[in-house]
Design an enzyme around this catalytic site. Structure first.
Site, PDB file in Angstrom:
ATOM      1  N   TYR A 173       1.009  -1.164   0.063  1.00  0.00           N
ATOM      2  CA  TYR A 173      -0.010   0.090   0.049  1.00  0.00           C
ATOM      3  C   TYR A 173       0.864   1.191   0.130  1.00  0.00           C
ATOM      4  CZ  TYR A 173      -4.503  -2.437  -0.120  1.00  0.00           C
ATOM      5  OH  TYR A 173      -5.477  -3.068  -0.603  1.00  0.00           O
TER       6      TYR A 173
ATOM      7  N   ARG B 172       8.996 -18.547  -7.757  1.00  0.00           N
ATOM      8  CA  ARG B 172      10.379 -18.396  -7.382  1.00  0.00           C
ATOM      9  C   ARG B 172      11.184 -19.831  -7.678  1.00  0.00           C
ATOM     10  NH1 ARG B 172       9.942 -16.047  -1.081  1.00  0.00           N
ATOM     11  NH2 ARG B 172       9.782 -13.901  -2.050  1.00  0.00           N
TER      12      ARG B 172
ATOM     13  N   HIS C 155       0.260 -11.632 -10.160  1.00  0.00           N
ATOM     14  CA  HIS C 155      -0.762 -10.721  -9.487  1.00  0.00           C
ATOM     15  C   HIS C 155       0.259  -9.470  -9.219  1.00  0.00           C
ATOM     16  CE1 HIS C 155      -3.397  -8.605  -6.418  1.00  0.00           C
ATOM     17  NE2 HIS C 155      -2.397  -8.753  -5.741  1.00  0.00           N
ATOM     18  N   PHE C 156       1.285  -9.535  -8.449  1.00  0.00           N
ATOM     19  CA  PHE C 156       1.714  -8.366  -8.073  1.00  0.00           C
ATOM     20  C   PHE C 156       2.675  -7.726  -9.339  1.00  0.00           C
ATOM     21  CE2 PHE C 156       4.912 -11.538  -6.074  1.00  0.00           C
ATOM     22  CZ  PHE C 156       6.268 -11.088  -7.050  1.00  0.00           C
TER      23      PHE C 156
END
Lengths: 167, 563, 48
Positions: B237, B450, B384-385
């Site tokens: 955030y 990863r 997603h990120f």
């Protein structure tokens, strides 16, 4: 503070959807017992054999009753220890009949590992000092790859095994 | 482009201040580090996708995970933190001003961060810290890695304290006035950042550093992970809020409109402060040692943080529609067609906003308690990120770059650079759609994140995954072209674009806007509620974790190739 | 009295309530997308 009437509708709709999602999740988790694995069972990572489940002879798949199995696994960098077969060779593949109830119990002797039977909901973090466990009914047939999905060192991608669910 | 004379100050306190040459140097220093990081980190990303597709192997004994550690640290921690702090300083300088003393302290924050960054970077480059950017215990990196990270965090705290001081001084001079919206937002973001990063600072200073130096024999793994994720979610955030600042308070000006609602913007930021922190367990849903009821409580709190984003979605569309209708565009979607699509200062952040729709949907799914098992640590999460941080946030940051850099360097965004920027934004969108899309699908099929290239003993599943990994390499290569272009644009705007004055766009309120209620400035109350929520969400489970701790873990360095 | 009050509220609303039909449809589409994605993955969770 002024809210436009459409914004009120939008927020009611949005928050309402979130509440419904949460109710569905809570119903599954608290009433049907589909919580993510969290048993808080501890173990000494330097003496895992003190726990019966992780004695060398108990590793790998054990039939408990007609359609009930237990699979005990020790994770180390960079290997899943599923016990040895009759010839003394390490087991890398396990076979389970469809519809069986299977309890997976996994622990680690060294660093953090992942344990994911890829393509199923069996997906757990394996952390030193804890036993990760998940009980499930294997309803879908096929060959599933067990992969370590948390980074455990330079050989992380070489850590795998397979589960075959047959008719 | 869009040369605009700064209006005569008729109401001195309200109007943007001028940024001096001396200040520009400070803000630009943060930007230099950010864009050097973009280049290095992007190159590492390209290498990863190529290795994973099975097309290359790394030369000179370089390890995949060394490249991955560098990619994560330099993009997720260095690029973001420097860009954000530099951008926020410029916002504060423009809206509330900076004193000589604050200016000096700001330089101190910069240099402390730089020393820390260099220490960490060297440790990674020497192959002594292949622990990825989450550095999960009991993998042990060289102590310099942790000390460097601690310095970066401490440096950022100095920046935050300077920001608080800037607003405080302004408020003393303007009693009874509401603070400028952007200064309010910066203060919220730095408050959240400091409260959250205390967690990771405690983990690093109390747990990791003594343990890695050999003063402590063992480390409590679950405590370290919990402290990390107490910080880890607000971290994302901390990236997103500066993008929201641009969406709420800068984009309206660029499209020729006004603020939709000053008070709703502030309210959204306050809610983000409340609910960004007490939610870390949604990153630990599949861990064995945390009580599931408390996991669920934090899932509920996580869903609360969706609400300010729902408000933001409405505000943004409303700003667009009101502006378009005022310009005379009729019909249900006339206003949409006539948005300034050919202005890169708008286009890049706009694509970022649209990317946040699938990004937000994915986020809700990830946080959905037991459903997390479908996606946890699969490459879906990486997808997603990359659609949230690396598209929503990064494209908005690029959109800011196009006017902020020339404003600071006394140059202008020319038509041709604007065109290059549009091409850049399109390349980014295409590359990311392919890469992130492939990651999402492969993740649903069970492909792990990863992980270096592996055939997993030749299973059928692994042979399916490889096609998605090839697609990721295609997307990754396209993205790398985008990075080269962006670095070129940055250099051009910094050193070569024609001299001139580029506007620092800050949206104003409507003439007849309803006044912002003063209670929104009740900082003490906001901080108290934030802390109360954190204590509620964490006290009992944390005590439980400590009371039921297994024996601690000694350090392990051989798995990462050090021994 | 009541009448005046009513008229005032009405004109107030007109002033403060811009036409936001496009916005409303847009956000509702966003909402539908959120729901469809969530239900999709939830279904996947249930069948696995």
């Amino acid at each position: 503070m002024h809210l436009h009437k459409y914004e009120k509708i939008w927020l009611t709709f949005g928050i309402g959807s979130l509440v419904i999602f949460l109710v569905v999740l809570a119903f599954g988790a608290f009433w049907q017992g589909t919580h993510p694995q969290s048993h808080g069972v501890t173990i000494d990572p330097e003496n895992i054999e003190a726990n019966d489940a992780f004695k060398p002879e108990n590793l790998g798949i054990t039939k408990v009753s007609d359609d009930k199995y237990i699979v005990n696994i020790v994770a180390t960098a960079f290997n899943y220890n599923l016990g040895v077969d009759e010839e003394g060779k390490p087991v890398k593949d396990i076979r389970i009949p469809k519809g069986s109830t299977v309890l997976f119990q996994v622990t680690t002797k060294d660093v953090v590992h992942g344990f994911n039977v890829a393509g199923t909901n069996i997906n757990m973090m394996v952390e030193p000092g804890y036993i990760s466990s998940y009980e499930t009914v294997l309803d879908n047939t096929g060959e599933f790859t067990i992969v370590c999905n948390e980074y455990c060192g330079v050989g992380h991608h070489l850590m795998f095994a397979t589960v075959e669910v047959y008719e | 482009m869009l040369l605009e004379k700064i209006a005569e100050p008729n109401e001195e306190s309200r109007l943007p201040l001028t940024i001096s040459k001396q200040e520009s140097r400070l803000y630009m220093s943060f930007m230099y580090v950010a864009f050097i990081s973009l280049f290095i980190g992007g190159m590492m990303g390209l290498l990863q996708t190529l290795v994973r597709s099975g097309t290359i192997t790394l030369p000179w004994g370089i390890d995949y995970y060394q490249v991955l550690t560098l990619h994560g640290v330099i993009l997720a921690l260095v690029l973001t933190t420097y860009f954000i702090i530099g951008f926020q300083f410029s916002l504060m300088g423009k809206t509330v001003g900076i004193s000589q003393k604050q200016h000096k302290a700001a330089w101190l924050s910069f240099w402390v961060m730089v020393v820390g960054t260099i220490m960490t970077a060297i440790t990674i480059l020497l192959g002594k810290a292949n622990v990825l950017y989450t550095f999960y215990a009991p993998l042990k990196a060289h102590p310099a890695f942790y000390i460097g990270l601690a310095l970066v965090i401490i440096g950022s705290w100095i920046a935050g304290i300077v920001n608080f001081r800037q607003l405080y001084v302004w408020k003393k001079k303007h009693p009874g006035e509401k603070s400028p919206l952007l200064a309010f937002m910066v203060t919220i973001n730095m408050l959240m950042w400091i409260i959250a990063s205390i967690g990771v600072a405690v983990a690093v200073i109390v747990q990791f550093i003594p343990w890695s130096l050999g003063y402590a024999e063992t480390i409590n793994v679950l405590v370290s992970r919990t402290l990390f994720w107490y910080f880890g979610h607000p971290l994302v955030y901390f990236w997103l809020l500066p993008a929201y600042m641009a969406w709420y308070a800068i984009i309206p000006k660029i499209i020729g409109g006004k603020l939709f609602s000053d008070s709703l913007a502030r309210l959204a930021f306050i809610l983000l402060l409340f609910f960004s922190i007490p939610v870390g367990f949604h990153h630990q849903l599949t861990e064995p040692g945390i009580d599931p009821t408390w996991k669920f409580i934090q899932v509920v709190l996580t869903f609360m943080v969706v609400i300010p984003s729902l408000m933001t979605a409405f505000s943004i569309f409303a700003t667009f529609e009101i502006t378009g209708r005022r310009k005379g565009f009729k019909g249900l979607y006339g206003w949409f067609k006539h948005l300034p699509w050919k202005d890169v200062r708008f286009l890049a952040p706009m694509i970022g906003m649209l990317a946040f729709i699938p990004g937000g949907a994915g986020g809700i799914i990830n946080a959905s308690h037991q459903m997390n098992a479908v996606v946890h640590n699969t490459i879906w999460v990486t997808g997603h990120f990359h659609i949230t941080a690396a598209t929503t946030v990064v494209l908005t940051f690029f959109g800011i770059t196009y006017w902020l850099i020339p404003h600071l360097t006394g140059r202008t965004l020319t038509k041709s650079i604007n065109r290059l920027g549009i091409i850049q934004a399109i390349i980014w969108t295409v590359g990311m759609t392919i890469m992130s899309g492939a990651m999402h699908i492969q993740g649903l099929l069970g492909g792990p994140r990863r992980s270096s290239y592996s055939e997993y003993g030749g299973t059928e599943q692994a042979s399916e995954w490889i096609w998605y990994q090839i697609a990721q390499a295609v997307g990754g290569s396209i993205l790398f072209i985008g990075i080269l272009l962006m670095v070129f644009i940055f250099i051009k705007l910094t050193f070569f674009a024609p001299k001139g004055e580029e506007e620092f766009p800050i949206a104003e309120e409507e003439e007849d806007a309803t006044p912002t209620p003063m209670f929104l400035e009740n900082w003490k109350l906001w901080i108290a509620i934030t802390i109360a929520l954190i204590l509620f969400a964490y006290t009992i489970p944390f005590v439980d974790i400590i009371q039921n701790s297994p024996p601690g873990s000694p350090p392990f360095d051989w798995p990462i190739g050090n021994s | 009295m009541g009448n005046v009050q009513e008229r005032k509220t009405k004109s107030d609303t007109e002033k403060n309530e811009p036409d936001l039909k496009g916005t409303f449809i847009s956000v509702m589409l966003v909402g539908v997308f959120l729901i469809v994605s969530w239900v999709g993955i939830y279904t996947l969770f249930m069948v696995r």
